[in-house]
Design a protein around this motif. Structure first.
Motif, PDB file in Angstrom:
ATOM      1  N   GLY A 129       7.638   0.549   2.473  1.00  0.00           N
ATOM      2  CA  GLY A 129       7.484   0.352   1.028  1.00  0.00           C
ATOM      3  C   GLY A 129       8.128  -0.952   0.591  1.00  0.00           C
ATOM      4  N   LEU A 130       7.713  -1.429  -0.579  1.00  0.00           N
ATOM      5  CA  LEU A 130       8.201  -2.725  -1.060  1.00  0.00           C
ATOM      6  C   LEU A 130       9.711  -2.718  -1.280  1.00  0.00           C
ATOM      7  CD1 LEU A 130       5.387  -3.826  -3.556  1.00  0.00           C
ATOM      8  CD2 LEU A 130       5.985  -4.882  -1.354  1.00  0.00           C
ATOM      9  N   GLY A 131      10.248  -1.613  -1.799  1.00  0.00           N
ATOM     10  CA  GLY A 131      11.683  -1.517  -2.026  1.00  0.00           C
ATOM     11  C   GLY A 131      12.448  -1.676  -0.723  1.00  0.00           C
ATOM     12  N   HIS A 132      11.983  -0.979   0.302  1.00  0.00           N
ATOM     13  CA  HIS A 132      12.611  -1.070   1.616  1.00  0.00           C
ATOM     14  C   HIS A 132      12.493  -2.486   2.172  1.00  0.00           C
ATOM     15  CE1 HIS A 132      13.661  -0.102   5.737  1.00  0.00           C
ATOM     16  NE2 HIS A 132      12.540  -0.687   6.129  1.00  0.00           N
ATOM     17  N   MET A 133      11.310  -3.067   2.027  1.00  0.00           N
ATOM     18  CA  MET A 133      11.066  -4.413   2.546  1.00  0.00           C
ATOM     19  C   MET A 133      11.995  -5.431   1.887  1.00  0.00           C
ATOM     20  SD  MET A 133       7.619  -6.715   2.291  1.00  0.00           S
ATOM     21  CE  MET A 133       8.085  -7.470   0.749  1.00  0.00           C
ATOM     22  N   MET A 134      12.157  -5.298   0.561  1.00  0.00           N
ATOM     23  CA  MET A 134      13.005  -6.238  -0.166  1.00  0.00           C
ATOM     24  C   MET A 134      14.454  -6.089   0.258  1.00  0.00           C
ATOM     25  SD  MET A 134      10.988  -5.875  -3.715  1.00  0.00           S
ATOM     26  CE  MET A 134      12.316  -6.198  -4.819  1.00  0.00           C
ATOM     27  N   LEU A 135      14.880  -4.850   0.474  1.00  0.00           N
ATOM     28  CA  LEU A 135      16.260  -4.627   0.907  1.00  0.00           C
ATOM     29  C   LEU A 135      16.497  -5.271   2.275  1.00  0.00           C
ATOM     30  CD1 LEU A 135      18.619  -3.024  -0.383  1.00  0.00           C
ATOM     31  CD2 LEU A 135      18.172  -1.282   1.363  1.00  0.00           C
ATOM     32  N   ALA A 136      15.522  -5.089   3.189  1.00  0.00           N
ATOM     33  CA  ALA A 136      15.635  -5.673   4.530  1.00  0.00           C
ATOM     34  C   ALA A 136      15.649  -7.198   4.443  1.00  0.00           C
ATOM     35  CB  ALA A 136      14.457  -5.192   5.398  1.00  0.00           C
ATOM     36  N   ALA A 137      14.762  -7.756   3.609  1.00  0.00           N
ATOM     37  CA  ALA A 137      14.686  -9.207   3.471  1.00  0.00           C
ATOM     38  C   ALA A 137      15.998  -9.761   2.917  1.00  0.00           C
ATOM     39  CB  ALA A 137      13.527  -9.591   2.554  1.00  0.00           C
ATOM     40  N   GLN A 138      16.591  -9.024   1.983  1.00  0.00           N
ATOM     41  CA  GLN A 138      17.831  -9.471   1.368  1.00  0.00           C
ATOM     42  C   GLN A 138      18.951  -9.526   2.399  1.00  0.00           C
ATOM     43  OE1 GLN A 138      20.092  -6.611  -0.172  1.00  0.00           O
ATOM     44  NE2 GLN A 138      21.234  -7.797  -1.692  1.00  0.00           N
ATOM     45  N   SER A 139      18.980  -8.533   3.284  1.00  0.00           N
ATOM     46  CA  SER A 139      20.063  -8.516   4.263  1.00  0.00           C
ATOM     47  C   SER A 139      19.908  -9.643   5.276  1.00  0.00           C
ATOM     48  CB  SER A 139      20.132  -7.153   4.961  1.00  0.00           C
ATOM     49  OG  SER A 139      18.947  -6.954   5.700  1.00  0.00           O
ATOM     50  N   GLN A 140      18.695 -10.219   5.360  1.00  0.00           N
ATOM     51  CA  GLN A 140      18.504 -11.382   6.244  1.00  0.00           C
ATOM     52  C   GLN A 140      18.514 -12.685   5.449  1.00  0.00           C
ATOM     53  OE1 GLN A 140      14.702 -10.382   7.840  1.00  0.00           O
ATOM     54  NE2 GLN A 140      15.468  -8.448   8.707  1.00  0.00           N
ATOM     55  N   LEU A 167       0.838  -1.205   0.000  1.00  0.00           N
ATOM     56  CA  LEU A 167       0.000   0.000   0.000  1.00  0.00           C
ATOM     57  C   LEU A 167       0.870   1.251   0.000  1.00  0.00           C
ATOM     58  CD1 LEU A 167      -3.016  -0.798   2.346  1.00  0.00           C
ATOM     59  CD2 LEU A 167      -2.915  -0.760  -0.150  1.00  0.00           C
ATOM     60  N   GLN A 168       1.962   1.201   0.772  1.00  0.00           N
ATOM     61  CA  GLN A 168       2.853   2.352   0.833  1.00  0.00           C
ATOM     62  C   GLN A 168       3.447   2.648  -0.555  1.00  0.00           C
ATOM     63  OE1 GLN A 168       3.719   4.643   2.892  1.00  0.00           O
ATOM     64  NE2 GLN A 168       5.579   5.434   1.893  1.00  0.00           N
ATOM     65  N   THR A 169       3.919   1.603  -1.225  1.00  0.00           N
ATOM     66  CA  THR A 169       4.505   1.796  -2.553  1.00  0.00           C
ATOM     67  C   THR A 169       3.454   2.289  -3.538  1.00  0.00           C
ATOM     68  OG1 THR A 169       6.179   0.118  -2.166  1.00  0.00           O
ATOM     69  CG2 THR A 169       5.676   0.614  -4.456  1.00  0.00           C
ATOM     70  N   LEU A 170       2.263   1.707  -3.451  1.00  0.00           N
ATOM     71  CA  LEU A 170       1.182   2.133  -4.336  1.00  0.00           C
ATOM     72  C   LEU A 170       0.871   3.616  -4.102  1.00  0.00           C
ATOM     73  CD1 LEU A 170      -0.759   1.003  -6.463  1.00  0.00           C
ATOM     74  CD2 LEU A 170      -2.432   0.651  -4.641  1.00  0.00           C
ATOM     75  N   TYR A 171       0.872   3.992  -2.828  1.00  0.00           N
ATOM     76  CA  TYR A 171       0.571   5.379  -2.463  1.00  0.00           C
ATOM     77  C   TYR A 171       1.608   6.345  -3.052  1.00  0.00           C
ATOM     78  CZ  TYR A 171       1.078   9.417   0.657  1.00  0.00           C
ATOM     79  OH  TYR A 171       1.283  10.668   1.156  1.00  0.00           O
ATOM     80  N   THR A 172       2.885   6.085  -2.808  1.00  0.00           N
ATOM     81  CA  THR A 172       3.912   7.012  -3.318  1.00  0.00           C
ATOM     82  C   THR A 172       3.909   7.031  -4.847  1.00  0.00           C
ATOM     83  OG1 THR A 172       5.572   5.269  -3.123  1.00  0.00           O
ATOM     84  CG2 THR A 172       5.475   6.865  -1.339  1.00  0.00           C
ATOM     85  N   THR A 173       3.698   5.837  -5.446  1.00  0.00           N
ATOM     86  CA  THR A 173       3.677   5.777  -6.912  1.00  0.00           C
ATOM     87  C   THR A 173       2.536   6.609  -7.466  1.00  0.00           C
ATOM     88  OG1 THR A 173       4.577   3.545  -6.822  1.00  0.00           O
ATOM     89  CG2 THR A 173       3.568   4.231  -8.890  1.00  0.00           C
TER      90      THR A 173
END
Ligand SMILES: Nc1ncnc2c1ncn2[C@@H]1O[C@H](COP(=O)(O)OP(=O)(O)O)[C@@H](O)[C@H]1O
Ligand SMILES: [Mg+2]
Lengths: 260, 272
Positions: free
Chosen positions: A207-218, A63-69
């Protein structure tokens, strides 16, 4: 099986679904066949599992990514339309602004994000502005093109009747540029997603970008792919919406009969 | 008795300022009110330029253009124009395309809303005149090329112009459609004379038979820079039937014109 329907099965209409199912089937099969580890390429089933497991977080970030987009896209539509009309209005403005816009468009927007962060801090604003900056250009170019390609004969007919520039713009130029404008929205919305996600990956706390970055670091690779999946789904839905809007608003420009 | 409706006196027009293309030079002609004249000449000799001079779209570099006793200094709104390319707007119905000039011309645009029904009735009448009765609600792209050109004529006529300027309007049509439209134009001209508001028509064409069939007088232009090298009066009585085209006199005139233009093509007028 034995279908006794009145209409034959519409393969063309079913094609997108069949191809999507096919892609996922091949993907799933390949991952199992070669026994690829989860941290290299998760199978669609594993990604689905991640989507279910992390649904609340995925939903919130989507939703956050959709909102900013969408906010960035909305600004790009308003700004692009206005600047496009301005650029198409006069040859002087066109000649002056066009090279500047080309130059600006050539700048990778990734490079702009740090500047936006300095100005506005980490959060939604840089994402919105990045989406805006990247989606803005195709709209301007398309609107200006529509205005610049008025048939000279049409202009002559109207000028001979005493039409002012404004009349020609309102009666011919603007309606004429609408198919270009609505056509550009499809490109602009996909670019807006690129912009907001790039910004979120660099400087955001949601946002999805942030979430993916966090997931990648784990090393949570299935969650990274879940994020990609959500982006694809949002992108397709918004694209379809723009395509529908285009058909609705400028049906006269699609008269081949091919598209309904 | 009266002064000509259109007069061009010793006009030069150079495109693109000093050192640009001299399109017409020493161009002079006069067209009487109610007359039907044709302009023929080699391609690129300045026929369209002549149209733009008369309608006030281009200003002469030298000499003077007058329409209805007024020197032309800006676009002249008593003129209707039609080109080879019908340029109908695809997002408007045929009827709305025809009404477009009324949204522009000063004296009509103020009345358009209040008298919309009258104007629509007038457009319907025009559509019927050109053989397009009942096609007003169709979009232009639903019409054939010939039908679009008929609609284009209606658009040129809707604001009741005193002067109709046609620039190769039938050039892109097939032979049969073209002949049909010749008759439409002939009748428009004829009927306007009968109603007491005669319309004056200037037709640019590269079809010599078209010129001879329709016009009272034919101006032959030299190669660029264009000027009038010959004026031919067509002797046939009106109303003319299409059969007139198969008479020896008709062919004789066409022949003479052809020879004049062939000559004009090989020896361009002197100066540059
Ligand atoms: N807008 C323009 N700018 C520059 N040159 C032009 C322009 N319009 C016409 N010309 C030139 O002027 C000459 C006459 O053109 P035109 O009047 O269109 O000829 P015609 O209609 O007889 O074929 C041509 O050589 C053409 O190239
Ligand atoms: Mg021409």
């Amino acid at each position: 099986m034995a279908v006794t329907a009145a209409k034959p099965f519409d393969w063309v209409k079913a094609a997108p679904w069949l191809y999507a199912v096919g892609l996922f089937a091949v993907w799933e099969g390949a991952v199992r066949l070669f026994a690829l580890p989860l941290y290299i390429l998760p199978a669609p089933s594993a990604i689905m599992g991640a989507i279910i497991q992390y649904w609340p977080a995925i939903w919130k970030n989507s939703l956050q990514t959709l909102y900013t987009t969408l906010v960035g896209f909305g600004l790009a539509v308003a700004g692009g339309l206005a600047l496009g009309l301005l650029v198409g209005w006069s040859r002087f403005i066109y000649a002056g602004l066009y090279p500047l816009m080309i130059g600006f468009n050539a700048i990778p927007k990734v490079a702009v994000v740090p500047i936006l962060v300095i100005w506005f801090g980490i959060g939604s604003v840089p994402a919105i502005l990045t989406a805006f900056l990247i989606a803005f250009f195709p709209i301007v170019v398309n609107v200006a093109t529509g205005l610049a390609t008025i048939e000279p004969e049409m202009e002559d007919v109207l000028r001979a009747l005493g039409a002012r520039k404004w009349d020609i713009m309102v009666k011919v130029g603007i309606p004429r540029s609408m198919p270009y404008f609505f056509g550009s929205l499809k490109v602009a919305i996909t670019l807006a997603f690129v912009g907001s996600v790039v910004s979120e990956t660099i400087a955001a706390n949601s946002g999805l970008g942030h979430m993916m970055l966090a997931a990648q670091s784990q090393f949570n690779v299935p969650l990274v792919f879940a994020g990609l999946m959500m982006l694809a789904v949002e992108g397709i839905i918004m694209y379809a919406l723009m395509a529908w809007l285009e058909m609705r608003m400028t049906g006269w420009a699609h008269r081949s009969g091919h598209a309904r | 008795m009266s002064r000509p409706l259109v007069s061009i006196e010793n006009v030069d027009l150079r495109y693109g300022g000093e050192g640009g293309t001299l399109a017409v030079s020493g161009l002079s002609l006069a067209v009487e009110k109610g007359e039907f004249v044709a302009v023929v000449g080699p391609s690129g000799c300045g026929k369209s330029t002549l149209m733009k001079l008369v309608t006030g779209l281009n200003m002469p570099s030298a000499g003077q253009v007058s329409v209805a006793d007024e020197p032309v200094t800006k676009p002249v709104s008593i003129v209707g124009m039609a080109f080879q390319n019908p340029t109908m707007l695809p997002w408007r119905t045929t009827l709305d395309n025809i009404l477009l000039p009324l949204e522009i011309v000063e004296r009509h645009r103020v009345r358009l809303r209040a008298f919309k029904a009258d104007y629509i009735a007038k457009a319907e009448t025009l559509l019927a005149t050109v053989g397009l009765k009942g096609f007003g609600a169709k979009f232009p792209w639903q019409l054939s090329g010939g039908m679009q050109q008929r609609a284009n004529l209606c658009r040129a006529l809707i604001h009741e112009p005193e002067l109709l300027m046609l620039d190769e309007p039938f050039g892109a049509l097939d032979a049969f459609t073209r002949e049909e439209l010749w008759c439409v134009i002939r009748d428009l001209h004829q009927d306007s004379a009968a109603t007491g508001h005669p319309v004056t028509i200037v037709l640019v064409t590269h079809d010599l038979r078209e010129a001879v069939f329709l016009a009272d007088r034919i101006f032959v232009m030299s190669a660029r820079p264009g000027r009038i090298i010959e004026t031919k009066t067509v002797p046939f009585q009106r109303p003319r039937a299409l059969d007139v085209m198969y008479t020896p006199e008709f062919n004789g005139i066409v022949h003479d014109l052809r020879a004049l233009i062939a000559e004009a093509r090989v020896q361009p007028a002197e100066a540059v």
